[in-house]
Motif scaffolding. Structure first.
Motif, PDB file in Angstrom:
ATOM      1  N   TRP A  89       4.818  69.649   6.406  1.00  0.00           N
ATOM      2  CA  TRP A  89       4.408  70.213   7.685  1.00  0.00           C
ATOM      3  C   TRP A  89       2.949  70.624   7.622  1.00  0.00           C
ATOM      4  O   TRP A  89       2.398  70.880   6.555  1.00  0.00           O
ATOM      5  CB  TRP A  89       5.249  71.424   8.038  1.00  0.00           C
ATOM      6  CG  TRP A  89       6.655  71.108   8.444  1.00  0.00           C
ATOM      7  CD1 TRP A  89       7.310  69.932   8.269  1.00  0.00           C
ATOM      8  CD2 TRP A  89       7.575  71.984   9.100  1.00  0.00           C
ATOM      9  NE1 TRP A  89       8.576  70.012   8.758  1.00  0.00           N
ATOM     10  CE2 TRP A  89       8.777  71.258   9.281  1.00  0.00           C
ATOM     11  CE3 TRP A  89       7.506  73.299   9.545  1.00  0.00           C
ATOM     12  CZ2 TRP A  89       9.888  71.824   9.892  1.00  0.00           C
ATOM     13  CZ3 TRP A  89       8.615  73.855  10.153  1.00  0.00           C
ATOM     14  CH2 TRP A  89       9.788  73.119  10.325  1.00  0.00           C
ATOM     15  N   LEU A  94       4.063  74.341  12.255  1.00  0.00           N
ATOM     16  CA  LEU A  94       4.851  75.553  12.027  1.00  0.00           C
ATOM     17  C   LEU A  94       4.704  76.526  13.188  1.00  0.00           C
ATOM     18  O   LEU A  94       5.694  77.126  13.643  1.00  0.00           O
ATOM     19  CB  LEU A  94       4.410  76.208  10.719  1.00  0.00           C
ATOM     20  CG  LEU A  94       5.127  77.514  10.338  1.00  0.00           C
ATOM     21  CD1 LEU A  94       6.611  77.281  10.146  1.00  0.00           C
ATOM     22  CD2 LEU A  94       4.515  78.103   9.068  1.00  0.00           C
ATOM     23  N   THR A  97       6.589  75.100  16.236  1.00  0.00           N
ATOM     24  CA  THR A  97       8.033  75.239  16.047  1.00  0.00           C
ATOM     25  C   THR A  97       8.481  76.679  16.269  1.00  0.00           C
ATOM     26  O   THR A  97       9.537  76.926  16.866  1.00  0.00           O
ATOM     27  CB  THR A  97       8.420  74.786  14.629  1.00  0.00           C
ATOM     28  OG1 THR A  97       7.931  73.455  14.397  1.00  0.00           O
ATOM     29  CG2 THR A  97       9.939  74.777  14.461  1.00  0.00           C
ATOM     30  N   SER A  98       7.686  77.628  15.818  1.00  0.00           N
ATOM     31  CA  SER A  98       8.019  79.035  16.036  1.00  0.00           C
ATOM     32  C   SER A  98       7.995  79.380  17.524  1.00  0.00           C
ATOM     33  O   SER A  98       8.874  80.103  18.017  1.00  0.00           O
ATOM     34  CB  SER A  98       7.043  79.931  15.267  1.00  0.00           C
ATOM     35  OG  SER A  98       7.097  79.664  13.882  1.00  0.00           O
ATOM     36  N   ALA A 101      11.085  77.883  19.167  1.00  0.00           N
ATOM     37  CA  ALA A 101      12.268  78.666  18.830  1.00  0.00           C
ATOM     38  C   ALA A 101      12.316  79.969  19.613  1.00  0.00           C
ATOM     39  O   ALA A 101      13.387  80.396  20.076  1.00  0.00           O
ATOM     40  CB  ALA A 101      12.293  78.949  17.324  1.00  0.00           C
ATOM     41  N   PRO A 132      11.741  79.698  11.846  1.00  0.00           N
ATOM     42  CA  PRO A 132      11.086  78.638  11.054  1.00  0.00           C
ATOM     43  C   PRO A 132      10.393  79.163   9.803  1.00  0.00           C
ATOM     44  O   PRO A 132      10.442  78.526   8.755  1.00  0.00           O
ATOM     45  CB  PRO A 132      10.077  78.040  12.047  1.00  0.00           C
ATOM     46  CG  PRO A 132      10.635  78.343  13.380  1.00  0.00           C
ATOM     47  CD  PRO A 132      11.286  79.687  13.252  1.00  0.00           C
TER      48      PRO A 132
END
Length: 322
Positions: A89, A94, A97-98, A101, A132
């Motif tokens: 990644w 990251l 993705t956070s 989420a 994540p």
């Protein structure tokens, strides 16, 4: 309904942007590989050099994340964390993705919870945002644990190889064929860095940075000291492997002794959560105060913060470094 549609449109746009950015990045990598392999005719570049264009494409891929991490000087630390976890990644992936989420957790909580408890969706979104990062930390811990389990055997293997007449650098390359990941990949990377012209001490120091383990630091210090002062490196590695195995035994005994304290801390941390869930069904009016009243909101936030502080204090009490 409008809010849900807006969130769905935003998530779709973010996914489309992520797919397009990955496609452009892979196309740039394919062009670079074709130039290196000589399968494509060289073309005259206009404007910036190829190296500059490649660096610029990486920065564009994570512009928002790069600015955020550079502002707080966290980009290098997060990248090292991802490397230690063995994940391919990038930092901006990251972060994205956070964010996804967090939005997904908030939307689900907002739709599923009753109207008087919808304020709790913000806490759920805050917790989902760190999922994540917790996944990366768990992967890192598992990978480091596997590395430490294989490390004493690899030291004895290097010692036997050196007694058989192989050079130290060749022994590092042989580890890649005889051991499994993650140890094989780390030593293969160290060998390739040294084989491409990097001094051995610098390559070993980079290994110590990639694998933040006390055993690896002992190994790097022993090799560098032997290189400067001389001595029997094979015997040093055998003794170091013995010391590491004894540390593993002592660590296992300490974990067995402190198991009761860890179970007690986990139980004490779960009791308030279990009581809150039971009261949610038994006496909803009592729980509704913490979500509808301003004073109740302050009390709820303070209770969560104090509970987390108490959990980490109990965790540090039973944590004994060996």
């Amino acid at each position: 309904m409008f809010l849900v549609i807006a969130i769905a449109v935003w998530v779709c746009a973010l996914v489309i942007w992520w797919v397009c950015s990955n496609a452009f990045r892979h196309s740039d990598l394919d062009k670079l590989k074709s130039r290196l392999l000589g399968t494509n005719k060289a073309k005259k570049s206009k404007g910036n050099s190829p190296a500059a264009s490649l660096i610029q494409s990486e920065e564009k891929g994570g512009l928002l994340a790069t600015r955020l991490f550079k502002k707080y000087q966290l980009q290098t630390k997060v990248q090292e964390l991802l490397e230690q976890a063995g994940m391919k990644w990038s930092t901006h992936r990251l972060v994205n993705t956070s964010l996804i989420a967090a939005v997904a957790g908030w939307a689900l909580a907002w739709m599923l919870l009753p109207g008087q408890f919808q304020k709790a969706s913000y806490f759920i979104a805050l917790g989902a945002m760190f999922l994540p990062l917790l996944f990366v930390l768990r992967k890192r811990k598992s990978r480091m644990h596997k590395f430490e389990e294989q490390f004493p055997d690899s030291l004895e293997f290097v010692a036997r190889s050196m007694r058989a007449g192989h050079a130290f650098s060749v022994s590092l390359e042989m580890i890649h064929r005889e051991f499994q990941e993650p140890l094989a990949g780390e030593f293969r990377r160290t060998f390739e860095e040294h084989n491409l012209g990097l001094p051995l001490d610098v390559a070993l120091q980079k290994l110590g940075k990639r694998v933040p383990s006390l055993d690896v630091h002992f190994f790097v210090s022993a090799v560098l000291l032997q290189k400067r002062t001389g001595g029997n490196l094979a015997e040093i590695l055998d003794k170091l492997a013995y010391v590491i195995r004894e540390r593993f035994k002592l660590r296992g005994r300490i974990r067995a002794i402190s198991a009761h304290g860890r179970m007690t801390g986990a139980a004490l941390s779960c009791i308030p959560v279990a009581v809150a869930v039971i009261m949610f069904y038994v006496n909803p009016d009592y729980v509704r105060f913490f979500f509808l009243d301003d004073v109740g909101n302050i009390m709820l936030v303070a209770a969560i913060v104090l509970q987390l502080i108490g959990y980490f204090i109990m965790k540090q009490i039973v944590k004994i470094e060996v």
